[in-house]
Design an enzyme around this catalytic site. Structure first.
Site, PDB file in Angstrom:
ATOM      1  N   LYS A 184     -12.164   1.689  12.447  1.00 33.77           N
ATOM      2  CA  LYS A 184     -10.857   2.244  13.167  1.00 33.77           C
ATOM      3  C   LYS A 184     -10.937   2.125  14.488  1.00 33.77           C
ATOM      4  O   LYS A 184      -9.961   1.964  15.234  1.00 33.77           O
ATOM      5  CB  LYS A 184     -10.301   3.499  12.443  1.00 33.77           C
ATOM      6  CG  LYS A 184      -9.775   3.186  10.927  1.00 33.77           C
ATOM      7  CD  LYS A 184      -8.428   2.474  10.776  1.00 33.77           C
ATOM      8  CE  LYS A 184      -7.812   2.348   9.696  1.00 33.77           C
ATOM      9  NZ  LYS A 184      -6.396   1.606   9.851  1.00 33.77           N
ATOM     10  N   TYR A 187     -16.066   3.570   8.088  1.00 34.30           N
ATOM     11  CA  TYR A 187     -14.588   3.611   7.859  1.00 34.30           C
ATOM     12  C   TYR A 187     -14.006   4.022   9.413  1.00 34.30           C
ATOM     13  O   TYR A 187     -13.299   3.371  10.002  1.00 34.30           O
ATOM     14  CB  TYR A 187     -13.998   4.360   6.922  1.00 34.30           C
ATOM     15  CG  TYR A 187     -12.474   4.737   6.858  1.00 34.30           C
ATOM     16  CD1 TYR A 187     -11.654   3.512   6.839  1.00 34.30           C
ATOM     17  CD2 TYR A 187     -11.893   5.921   7.322  1.00 34.30           C
ATOM     18  CE1 TYR A 187     -10.275   4.044   7.121  1.00 34.30           C
ATOM     19  CE2 TYR A 187     -10.862   5.976   7.414  1.00 34.30           C
ATOM     20  CZ  TYR A 187      -9.886   5.296   7.326  1.00 34.30           C
ATOM     21  OH  TYR A 187      -8.431   5.426   7.536  1.00 34.30           O
ATOM     22  N   GLY A 190       0.879  -1.327   0.086  1.00 38.12           N
ATOM     23  CA  GLY A 190      -0.048  -0.028   0.043  1.00 38.12           C
ATOM     24  C   GLY A 190       1.047   1.186   0.169  1.00 38.12           C
ATOM     25  O   GLY A 190       2.076   1.069   0.268  1.00 38.12           O
TER      26      GLY A 190
END
Length: 295
Positions: A156, A152, A11
């Site tokens: 997290k 999202y 990534g």
């Protein structure tokens, strides 16, 4: 520590972190599922650079797969873990929240559970400034981030809480690093800077959700990688630490810089501000300075 398991290694941030770890003499065991959330050729490019180093070993698998991850731990001496594998992107998380829960929460739990079994003591978890929605700026780590406004951000938060639980129960040393709008070479094409450069250069209109006065605490990827490694090398118990530029910039200013350096004028299409976005981000980096010696 000599050998580090680095997830999300192909990534954007994982790649730069792996490069710096290798430069510092670490052995890096990289894990990435090479998914097609964006053009996989970018990931293949980053990975090919890493594979030139003899101290880099790569596994194409998913941290959601407990059995596959356990084999990697069984087959390698692992001294510490940096978890950068995550489903990113606020807006896509609204379309498919399930994959965010599987990767960000279940995947993190898989890593922590195996670390517990193996007696591995250091865990670094990448988290996000998106958790600070609705909080006063500059954002301090002590703020109560209990109202995430996207799947999202919620996933997290779930990963952070799970990491705390394993710290409390099993004394794993955990440092959570909350990243603020990272940009740089070979960046994610779904993020604004990369996308705007490409579209303006090609003469295509850019979409702005809002009026362009929203601001972000943009942070260069190599600084983020350096801060992540400092978090790995620092015993903290359990700490959440902001990694950000400590200076917000309006989106309109960013677009102006792109226009200046491309020598081209942007064609802009304004759309309603997205409900899951933050109007502004600004990192208080006092803890990063004091604990990590980073800015």
């Amino acid at each position: 520590m000599e050998s580090i398991l680095l997830t999300g290694t192909a990534g954007f941030i994982g790649y730069r972190t792996a490069l710096k770890l290798l430069e510092k003499g670490y052995r890096v065991v990289g894990v990435d599922n090479m998914n097609n959330y964006y053009d996989v050729r970018l990931k293949e490019y980053r990975l090919s650079r890493l594979q030139e180093n003899k101290n880099f070993k790569f596994y194409k698998t998913d941290i959601e797969n407990y059995e596959a991850i356990k084999i990697i731990f069984d087959d390698n001496k692992i001294d510490g873990v940096i978890n950068l594998a995550a489903r990113a992107g606020v807006r896509y998380s609204i379309i498919d929240p399930f994959v965010y829960v599987r990767t960000n929460v279940l995947g993190t739990t898989n890593l922590l559970e195996i670390m517990k079994e193996k007696g591995i003591e250091k865990f670094v978890l990448a988290s996000t400034s998106s958790l600070y929605a609705g909080q006063p700026m500059p954002f301090k780590e002590s703020l109560p981030v209990n109202t995430p406004i996207s799947p999202y951000a919620a996933s997290k938060k779930g990963a952070e809480v799970m990491a705390y639980t394993y710290h409390y129960l099993y004394e794993i040393d955990v440092t959570v690093v909350r990243y603020f709008t990272v940009y740089g070479p070979a960046g994610r094409p779904d993020m604004s800077i990369f996308r705007f450069i490409k579209q303006i250069d090609e003469g295509k209109p850019i979409e702005i959700f809002g009026d362009g006065t929203q601001s972000r605490d943009f942070t260069f990827v190599d600084d983020i990688a350096e801060g992540t490694i400092k978090a790995l090398e620092t015993k903290t118990g359990y700490e959440i630490i902001n990694l950000g530029g400590n200076k917000p910039y309006e989106l309109n200013q960013v677009i102006g810089l792109i226009e200046k350096y491309l020598g081209k004028k942007a064609e802009t299409v304004f759309k309603p501000f997205h409900k899951a976005d933050l109007k502004a981000t600004w990192a208080d980096i006092t803890k990063a300075r004091e604990i990590l010696g980073w800015e």
